[in-house]
Design an enzyme around this catalytic site. Structure first.
Site, PDB file in Angstrom:
ATOM      1  N   HIS A 145      -7.100 -13.940  -8.905  1.00  0.00           N
ATOM      2  CA  HIS A 145      -8.019 -13.053  -7.768  1.00  0.00           C
ATOM      3  C   HIS A 145      -8.879 -12.139  -8.340  1.00  0.00           C
ATOM      4  O   HIS A 145      -9.597 -11.904  -7.971  1.00  0.00           O
ATOM      5  CB  HIS A 145      -6.415 -12.288  -7.017  1.00  0.00           C
ATOM      6  CG  HIS A 145      -5.883 -13.141  -6.029  1.00  0.00           C
ATOM      7  ND1 HIS A 145      -6.294 -13.984  -5.166  1.00  0.00           N
ATOM      8  CD2 HIS A 145      -4.362 -13.365  -6.101  1.00  0.00           C
ATOM      9  CE1 HIS A 145      -5.482 -14.550  -4.603  1.00  0.00           C
ATOM     10  NE2 HIS A 145      -4.172 -14.135  -4.890  1.00  0.00           N
ATOM     11  N   GLY A 165      -0.733   9.631  13.742  1.00  0.00           N
ATOM     12  CA  GLY A 165      -0.352  11.008  14.178  1.00  0.00           C
ATOM     13  C   GLY A 165      -0.853  11.283  15.715  1.00  0.00           C
ATOM     14  O   GLY A 165      -1.295  12.443  16.041  1.00  0.00           O
ATOM     15  N   THR A 217       1.248  10.866  18.167  1.00  0.00           N
ATOM     16  CA  THR A 217       2.470  11.910  18.731  1.00  0.00           C
ATOM     17  C   THR A 217       2.355  13.335  18.340  1.00  0.00           C
ATOM     18  O   THR A 217       2.630  14.148  19.204  1.00  0.00           O
ATOM     19  CB  THR A 217       3.728  11.242  18.423  1.00  0.00           C
ATOM     20  OG1 THR A 217       3.759   9.873  18.663  1.00  0.00           O
ATOM     21  CG2 THR A 217       4.995  11.733  19.022  1.00  0.00           C
ATOM     22  N   HIS A 219      -2.285 -16.367 -11.769  1.00  0.00           N
ATOM     23  CA  HIS A 219      -2.395 -16.405 -10.387  1.00  0.00           C
ATOM     24  C   HIS A 219      -3.277 -15.007  -9.919  1.00  0.00           C
ATOM     25  O   HIS A 219      -4.331 -15.030  -9.433  1.00  0.00           O
ATOM     26  CB  HIS A 219      -1.153 -16.335  -9.811  1.00  0.00           C
ATOM     27  CG  HIS A 219      -1.330 -16.244  -8.079  1.00  0.00           C
ATOM     28  ND1 HIS A 219      -1.243 -17.565  -7.220  1.00  0.00           N
ATOM     29  CD2 HIS A 219      -1.493 -15.386  -7.246  1.00  0.00           C
ATOM     30  CE1 HIS A 219      -1.423 -17.231  -6.079  1.00  0.00           C
ATOM     31  NE2 HIS A 219      -1.721 -15.997  -5.929  1.00  0.00           N
ATOM     32  N   GLU A 220      -2.601 -13.610 -10.467  1.00  0.00           N
ATOM     33  CA  GLU A 220      -3.188 -12.593 -10.173  1.00  0.00           C
ATOM     34  C   GLU A 220      -4.617 -12.399 -10.839  1.00  0.00           C
ATOM     35  O   GLU A 220      -5.455 -11.675 -10.367  1.00  0.00           O
ATOM     36  CB  GLU A 220      -2.198 -11.474 -10.664  1.00  0.00           C
ATOM     37  CG  GLU A 220      -1.045 -11.441  -9.623  1.00  0.00           C
ATOM     38  CD  GLU A 220      -1.188 -11.349  -8.309  1.00  0.00           C
ATOM     39  OE1 GLU A 220      -2.199 -11.063  -7.747  1.00  0.00           O
ATOM     40  OE2 GLU A 220      -0.346 -12.117  -7.323  1.00  0.00           O
ATOM     41  N   PRO A 270      -4.106   2.973  15.600  1.00  0.00           N
ATOM     42  CA  PRO A 270      -2.990   2.256  15.093  1.00  0.00           C
ATOM     43  C   PRO A 270      -1.660   3.050  14.921  1.00  0.00           C
ATOM     44  O   PRO A 270      -1.734   4.172  14.917  1.00  0.00           O
ATOM     45  CB  PRO A 270      -3.458   1.543  13.571  1.00  0.00           C
ATOM     46  CG  PRO A 270      -4.546   2.464  13.538  1.00  0.00           C
ATOM     47  CD  PRO A 270      -5.346   3.042  14.854  1.00  0.00           C
TER      48      PRO A 270
HETATM   49  P1  ADP Z   1       1.760   7.758  15.903  1.00  0.00           P
HETATM   50  O1  ADP Z   1       2.351   8.323  17.278  1.00  0.00           O
HETATM   51  O2  ADP Z   1       0.418   7.446  15.928  1.00  0.00           O
HETATM   52  O3  ADP Z   1       2.391   6.240  15.499  1.00  0.00           O
HETATM   53  P2  ADP Z   1       3.117   9.949  14.630  1.00  0.00           P
HETATM   54  O4  ADP Z   1       2.314  11.026  15.280  1.00  0.00           O
HETATM   55  O5  ADP Z   1       4.322   9.388  15.172  1.00  0.00           O
HETATM   56  O6  ADP Z   1       2.127   8.451  14.777  1.00  0.00           O
HETATM   57  O7  ADP Z   1       3.018  10.189  13.000  1.00  0.00           O
HETATM   58  C1  ADP Z   1       4.343   9.846  12.242  1.00  0.00           C
HETATM   59  C2  ADP Z   1       4.118  10.839  11.228  1.00  0.00           C
HETATM   60  O8  ADP Z   1       3.104  10.622  10.426  1.00  0.00           O
HETATM   61  C3  ADP Z   1       4.169  12.430  11.673  1.00  0.00           C
HETATM   62  O9  ADP Z   1       5.336  12.826  12.016  1.00  0.00           O
HETATM   63  C4  ADP Z   1       3.624  12.757  10.582  1.00  0.00           C
HETATM   64  O10 ADP Z   1       4.721  13.246   9.499  1.00  0.00           O
HETATM   65  C5  ADP Z   1       2.554  11.836   9.695  1.00  0.00           C
HETATM   66  N1  ADP Z   1       1.281  12.218  10.066  1.00  0.00           N
HETATM   67  C6  ADP Z   1       0.684  11.190  10.776  1.00  0.00           C
HETATM   68  N2  ADP Z   1      -0.599  11.709  10.934  1.00  0.00           N
HETATM   69  C7  ADP Z   1      -0.878  12.869  10.250  1.00  0.00           C
HETATM   70  C8  ADP Z   1      -1.608  13.834  10.125  1.00  0.00           C
HETATM   71  N3  ADP Z   1      -3.343  13.575  10.540  1.00  0.00           N
HETATM   72  N4  ADP Z   1      -1.467  14.866   9.451  1.00  0.00           N
HETATM   73  C9  ADP Z   1      -0.245  15.189   9.019  1.00  0.00           C
HETATM   74  N5  ADP Z   1       0.763  14.420   9.262  1.00  0.00           N
HETATM   75  C10 ADP Z   1       0.549  13.041   9.740  1.00  0.00           C
HETATM   76 ZN    ZN Z   2      -2.489 -14.737  -4.486  1.00  0.00          ZN
END
Ligand code: ADP
Ligand code: ZN
Length: 686
Positions: free
Chosen positions: A485, A264, A266, A481-482, A260
């Site tokens: 739940h 991380g 990228t 309501h809450e 998702p």
């Molecule tokens: P994706 O490519 O999966 O959508 P990104 O790699 O762009 O996500 O992650 C966005 C930001 O979230 C990163 O720049 C970092 O700051 C943070 N992040 C996400 N996963 C990690 C992780 N495992 N460790 C440290 N920072 C993370």
């Molecule tokens: Zn509700």
């Protein structure tokens, strides 16, 4: 990090194959030529307009000669130029050239030759006054009623200079707009630059190299240990390719990072490049897609050309599903352009040997929609799944992102991780940043737990709105309501354990919410899903019981229930009548036809309705049984606005069911929350 444009990185090289004197990049020439063509067209348009203006002068004659010509029936039109006191005469060109004798006798000598060469108006004559002339013409017509009639128009004319300006201005404007448009379209990774539209086939990849080389390594990536082990091999290969090729081993050309957003992917790809100290090309699948046919394929070609020059290197393609969707299954919505792009990518991937040292990493959240060809050996044959972090992972990620933040001594990082089930790395980074901002706004000199709690709330529910006016009676409804739940969850065996419940209004998002810690399990049985339904219905049922009327505040709950109930009947085969059939359609190919008959459709609707009705009855029974507890929680909520699990325990005693170990891995932080967003504008159907 400074991102540098590829174009700037690649100064034009001199082609050694070219003869001396022609040693410029061949790409440069067409650009130059095309600009010449634009120039010529432009000049031609201007020239034509000027010529027209000048030629309209025609040959000077007098009114007497004109009358003679009119009697010949050769005048098509006259134009009275009032401000300059002259008249233009438009003659029928063909009949003029047929009557040399007549014209020579009427016109001055030599004039006939000239007018046969002119386009109308060929003649003009001066007048003293346009009113006077009009009268004269009327008389002339009266006297010569048999001659061919011609039209008379009245006009004013500007100076020659003004005329040129008025014809030029629109042309210049259109030209200017055209150029701007081309620049926009051709704008590559960095602002278009020279070339504009001629760069459209170039890849938009951002290159990290030399001065901008990625300085991210595995230390910056918290958690993801298994994924790191998998990509370690790639790093090692990029560092010592000989070690592998010598033994005849084959390194994958590409790896697919599945997970998702914000987990991380990228970051991990960058860390691979950083660890291996190789250039890193980064781009998104959607960058290939343009409105022009063939552009995507040409961008792929360009990307690989550049990558070959920089090898060993890493290409990272984010959102590969934008181009990698299965080809040609859906006749209604086939997309030739995307298919061409995908085909080109496959061709390029097959086209280089593994020893070249180009590794392609691609990220997607939807591996199920990808074309099988992409996943075949020699392409993205390795798949690395990257999940949302678990408790341990979240703690590690918090630690990474807390490094630059001045935190208070009392901050409990473990507790933060506990309070953020379902958060992805990006969400956690966001929380840390928000917490620092909140603390700064309050003038604190260190960020403490309460700032983080606010930040978590903010990330879950959007911005907290302090000054949002909620009427007291509205607040009461929300509290009940809450509480509904919360109590449902408390007394249902299979419901998630409660984390906290709040009625603090939040910006565009929630009026209040109850947050749960999902249990550690991947399979749900019918009872568990039914309890889930009840818990979600708890809000509305509570309103129903205590106020004897219902509000619009439950619309989001109802959406969730509808989705869940339909899924139980049509996807999970949990309904006896519909049976063990799943109509799950991940690629949404059947947007126009349903895979079941109309009767089955009716049955599905009925069964879903029954499921929800039964759940609602059960919820109401449960809440009536525990009416007292709901009341206690609601009253306390009205006082304190937030209740944590421990508060609830103190108020109504421990939960009657033993709690299994909590699950940290869920798909979405929102899944851990029964959210009650503002219903927005209530539109009542007419
Ligand atoms: P994706 O490519 O999966 O959508 P990104 O790699 O762009 O996500 O992650 C966005 C930001 O979230 C990163 O720049 C970092 O700051 C943070 N992040 C996400 N996963 C990690 C992780 N495992 N460790 C440290 N920072 C993370
Ligand atoms: Zn509700």
């Amino acid at each position: 990090m400074a991102q540098q444009d590829l174009k700037k990185q690649n100064p034009r090289k001199i082609n050694p194959n070219n003869l001396p004197g022609t040693d410029e990049d061949p790409k440069k020439r067409p650009r130059f030529n095309v600009y010449w063509i634009y120039g010529l067209i432009f000049a031609a348009i201007i020239g034509y307009n000027m010529l027209r203006t000048v030629s309209t002068a025609g040959v000077e004659t007098n009114i007497e000669a004109f009358k003679e010509l009119a009697k010949q029936g050769d005048v098509n039109e006259i134009k009275v130029i009032r401000n300059k006191k002259f008249v233009r005469v438009f003659l029928n060109k063909d009949s003029v050239s047929n009557k040399p004798a007549v014209y020579n006798s009427i016109l001055k000598s030599g004039q006939y030759e000239t007018i046969t060469k002119l386009a109308p108006p060929q003649l003009y004559f001066t007048i003293s006054d346009d009113k006077n002339f009009t009268e004269q013409m009327e008389n002339f017509r009266q006297e010569n009623q048999t001659i061919k009639p011609f039209s008379t128009t009245y006009d004013d004319e500007g100076e020659l200079f003004g005329q040129i300006i008025s014809t030029l201005l629109p042309i210049l404007l259109i030209g200017f707009l055209f150029i701007m448009m081309m620049r926009k379209v051709g704008a590559g990774g960095g602002g278009g630059g020279p070339g504009g539209i001629f760069n459209i086939g170039k890849s938009k990849a951002t290159l990290f190299d030399k001065g901008t080389r990625v300085n991210i390594n595995f230390g910056d990536v918290a958690g993801l240990d298994e994924a790191k082990v998998e990509v370690m091999e790639i790093v090692d290969f990029l560092k010592n390719p000989k070690k592998y090729t010598a033994l005849g081993g084959k390194i994958p050309k590409g790896a697919l990072l599945i997970g998702p957003p914000g987990t991380g992917k990228t970051l991990l790809a960058k860390a691979v490049a950083g660890e291996a100290q190789v250039p890193f090309f980064s781009l998104s699948g959607s960058d290939f897609v343009e409105m022009f046919v063939g552009v995507g394929a040409s961008r792929v070609r360009d990307l690989f050309k550049q990558a070959r020059e920089k090898a060993p290197c890493i290409i990272f393609i984010d959102e590969i599903d934008a181009i990698g969707r299965a080809r040609g299954k859906n006749m209604m919505m086939s997309n030739d352009e995307r298919e061409n792009t995908l085909n080109q990518l496959l061709v390029e991937m097959d086209g280089f040997g593994t020893d070249l040292g180009i590794i392609i990493l691609a990220a997607t959240n939807r591996p199920d929609v990808l074309d099988n060809a992409l996943l075949r050996p020699g392409r993205f044959d390795r798949q690395i799944s990257i999940d949302r972090p678990d408790l341990v992972g979240r703690e590690a990620i918090f630690k990474v992102h807390l490094v630059p933040i001045k935190i208070s001594q009392t901050l409990d990082i473990h507790k933060l991780a506990e309070q953020t089930p379902g958060f992805a790395g990006a969400d956690i980074a966001n929380v840390c940043n928000e917490a620092a901002l909140i603390a700064a706004r309050k003038g604190k000199d260190a960020v403490d737990m309460s700032d983080f709690q606010d930040a978590i709330d903010r990330v879950i529910g959007g911005l907290e709105k302090k000054n949002k006016i909620i009427l007291p009676e509205e607040k009461e409804v929300i509290a009940y309501h809450e509480a509904g739940h919360a109590i449902c969850g408390w007394f249902l065996e299979h419901a998630y354990p409660l984390l906290k419940v709040t009625i603090v209004p939040r910006g565009t998002a929630a009026l209040g919410y109850a947050q749960y810690t999902p249990k550690e399990q991947y399979l749900y049985n019918t009872d568990q899903l039914k309890d889930q339904l009840c818990m979600t219905l708890g809000g509305r049922a509570s309103e129903d019981i205590f106020f004897n009327k219902i509000s619009t505040g439950a619309s989001n709950d109802l959406q969730q229930i509808t989705k869940m109930a339909y899924a139980m009947v049509t996807v999970y085969g949990m309904n006896d009548k519909v049976g063990n059939i799943s109509y799950y359609d991940p690629q949404q190919e059947n947007t126009f036809t349903k895979p079941y008959s109309e009767e089955t459709g009716k049955m599905i609707d009925e069964e879903v309705r029954k499921l929800v009705e039964d759940a609602y009855e059960r919820t109401k029974e449960l809440l009536i049984k525990h009416k007292q507890e709901v009341e206690i929680l609601a009253k306390e909520l009205l006082k304190t606005e937030v209740l944590f699990k421990s508060d609830v325990e103190a108020l109504i005693g421990k939960r009657p069911y033993e709690e299994k170990k909590a699950l940290d891995i869920i798909d979405n932080p929102k899944d851990a929350v029964i959210d009650d967003p503002m219903p927005g504008k209530v539109t009542t159907p007419a």
